[in-house]
Design a protein around this motif. Structure first.
Motif, PDB file in Angstrom:
ATOM      1  N   VAL A 228      -0.213  28.135  51.771  1.00 17.48           N
ATOM      2  CA  VAL A 228       0.155  27.159  50.753  1.00 17.48           C
ATOM      3  C   VAL A 228      -0.578  25.842  51.007  1.00 17.48           C
ATOM      4  O   VAL A 228      -0.907  25.508  52.155  1.00 17.48           O
ATOM      5  CB  VAL A 228       1.682  26.923  50.738  1.00 17.48           C
ATOM      6  CG1 VAL A 228       2.148  26.266  52.037  1.00 17.48           C
ATOM      7  CG2 VAL A 228       2.112  26.080  49.547  1.00 17.48           C
ATOM      8  N   ASN A 229      -0.868  25.110  49.937  1.00 16.79           N
ATOM      9  CA  ASN A 229      -1.456  23.775  50.041  1.00 16.79           C
ATOM     10  C   ASN A 229      -1.102  22.999  48.769  1.00 16.79           C
ATOM     11  O   ASN A 229      -0.532  23.559  47.837  1.00 16.79           O
ATOM     12  CB  ASN A 229      -2.973  23.855  50.224  1.00 16.79           C
ATOM     13  CG  ASN A 229      -3.515  22.654  50.974  1.00 16.79           C
ATOM     14  OD1 ASN A 229      -2.928  21.576  50.963  1.00 16.79           O
ATOM     15  ND2 ASN A 229      -4.653  22.830  51.640  1.00 16.79           N
ATOM     16  N   TRP A 230      -1.457  21.719  48.738  1.00 16.04           N
ATOM     17  CA  TRP A 230      -1.171  20.858  47.593  1.00 16.04           C
ATOM     18  C   TRP A 230      -2.449  20.523  46.838  1.00 16.04           C
ATOM     19  O   TRP A 230      -3.473  20.211  47.452  1.00 16.04           O
ATOM     20  CB  TRP A 230      -0.527  19.553  48.048  1.00 16.04           C
ATOM     21  CG  TRP A 230       0.837  19.719  48.641  1.00 16.04           C
ATOM     22  CD1 TRP A 230       1.124  20.039  49.937  1.00 16.04           C
ATOM     23  CD2 TRP A 230       2.095  19.564  47.980  1.00 16.04           C
ATOM     24  NE1 TRP A 230       2.484  20.096  50.125  1.00 16.04           N
ATOM     25  CE2 TRP A 230       3.110  19.808  48.938  1.00 16.04           C
ATOM     26  CE3 TRP A 230       2.466  19.237  46.670  1.00 16.04           C
ATOM     27  CZ2 TRP A 230       4.461  19.730  48.630  1.00 16.04           C
ATOM     28  CZ3 TRP A 230       3.817  19.161  46.366  1.00 16.04           C
ATOM     29  CH2 TRP A 230       4.798  19.408  47.336  1.00 16.04           C
ATOM     30  N   LYS A 231      -2.388  20.576  45.522  1.00 17.89           N
ATOM     31  CA  LYS A 231      -3.480  20.071  44.681  1.00 17.89           C
ATOM     32  C   LYS A 231      -3.244  18.596  44.379  1.00 17.89           C
ATOM     33  O   LYS A 231      -4.155  17.783  44.423  1.00 17.89           O
ATOM     34  CB  LYS A 231      -3.573  20.870  43.388  1.00 17.89           C
ATOM     35  CG  LYS A 231      -4.698  20.422  42.465  1.00 17.89           C
ATOM     36  CD  LYS A 231      -4.741  21.246  41.198  1.00 17.89           C
ATOM     37  CE  LYS A 231      -5.866  20.776  40.282  1.00 17.89           C
ATOM     38  NZ  LYS A 231      -5.916  21.546  39.005  1.00 17.89           N
ATOM     39  N   ASP A 232      -1.991  18.253  44.060  1.00 12.39           N
ATOM     40  CA  ASP A 232      -1.560  16.866  43.892  1.00 12.39           C
ATOM     41  C   ASP A 232      -0.060  16.837  44.185  1.00 12.39           C
ATOM     42  O   ASP A 232       0.505  17.840  44.601  1.00 12.39           O
ATOM     43  CB  ASP A 232      -1.896  16.344  42.485  1.00 12.39           C
ATOM     44  CG  ASP A 232      -1.380  17.246  41.358  1.00 12.39           C
ATOM     45  OD1 ASP A 232      -0.170  17.595  41.410  1.00 12.39           O
ATOM     46  OD2 ASP A 232      -2.160  17.611  40.468  1.00 12.39           O
TER      47      ASP A 232
END
Length: 288
Positions: A279-283
């Motif tokens: 998992v990661n964040w785009k914004d």
């Protein structure tokens, strides 16, 4: 086959113009038995021109660009009896310099967002008594005897070849992995009560560490396996992957929760038959 070289890892610079990568080079027939070597190379992604930065009988791993992209840090063990330390080399070229001086060796590291410090994980060093006994031939241990924690340390990145004294940030828990918040004031870390392989598989929980005060508190209550985790860009939320139940054989769900604490929300589709393992964040409002 013994002459075949291969790329084993790569990292793109913050500005997207370069990529650092490691090349596995097998030993030759006339060398002593041992593992392959790992060299550091840099490629210009626009011109496709690639060049060697550190080659020869070296073992480069865990490459990571500094936040401003001016240098590349990596783990390397230089010397026959040396421990693995964090080194760096400027993008402009030159000699590599050692950034850590850890008696037990560095197992993992990351740049502070400011680029002025590096945090790393290392096992508690051998005591004088243990060293004396080992020198006398009593190097054996009983299972779970003299368990040593993997601690988290923070060290300043000094100019030239100077080594700063590291500050120990954790104690009485074993740290397996960690990430900084965008402002560098907080660290999310996966920790367990004991430094045992079964604990690393089944009993890791995300903890929140205040870098300034060293105060640490547990965030997640995940049952069973824990995957990766990331702060949102504004540092207010934490996304992480974990198993749904203790009996799950692998990480399968993606969660998000407030960094201040509270209930974790499962974002995975109900009865999902696959496994979410990263998992990661785009914004601040979008998770990848």
């Amino acid at each position: 086959m013994l002459g075949l070289k291969s790329v084993s890892s790569a990292a793109i610079s913050p500005d997207g113009k370069y990529a650092a990568y490691t090349v596995i080079v097998p030993r030759t027939f006339d060398e002593k038995p041992g593992g392959s070597y790992s060299e550091l190379h840099i490629i210009d992604l626009k011109t496709k021109v690639s060049g060697p930065f550190i080659i020869g009988k070296e073992n480069i791993s865990s490459i990571a660009w500094s936040p401003d992209g001016s240098e590349i840090a990596f783990r390397m063990r230089r010397g026959e009896k040396a421990k693995s330390q964090v080194w760096s080399i400027p993008l402009s070229g030159g000699e590599a310099r050692q950034l850590t001086d850890c008696k037990s060796g560095v197992s993992a590291f990351a740049w502070h967002p400011s680029g002025k410090q590096i945090a790393y994980i290392a096992t508690e060093p051998e005591t004088k008594r243990e060293k004396t006994l080992e020198d006398k031939g009593y190097g054996f241990i009983y299972f779970e005897e003299y368990l040593k924690h993997k601690n988290l340390y923070l060290v300043d990145v000094l100019p030239d070849s100077q080594n700063a004294n590291a500050t120990q940030l954790t104690s009485d828990v074993t740290v397996w992995s960690f990430v900084f918040s965008e402002d560098g004031k907080k660290i999310a870390l996966a920790a367990t009560e004991k430094n045992l392989i079964d604990y690393s598989y089944m009993f890791k929980h995300v903890h929140l560490l205040d870098v300034a005060t060293k105060e640490i508190k547990q965030l997640t209550q995940n049952p069973g396996k824990l995957g990766n985790f990331k702060f949102s860009p504004d540092g207010k939320q934490l996304a992480y992957t974990a198993a749904l139940e203790t009996k799950d054989h692998a990480v399968s769900q993606v969660y998000v929760m407030p960094v201040k604490g509270g209930e974790a929300k499962n974002l995975t589709k109900a009865n999902f038959r696959g496994h979410v393992h990263w998992v990661n964040w785009k914004d601040n409002n979008t998770i990848i």
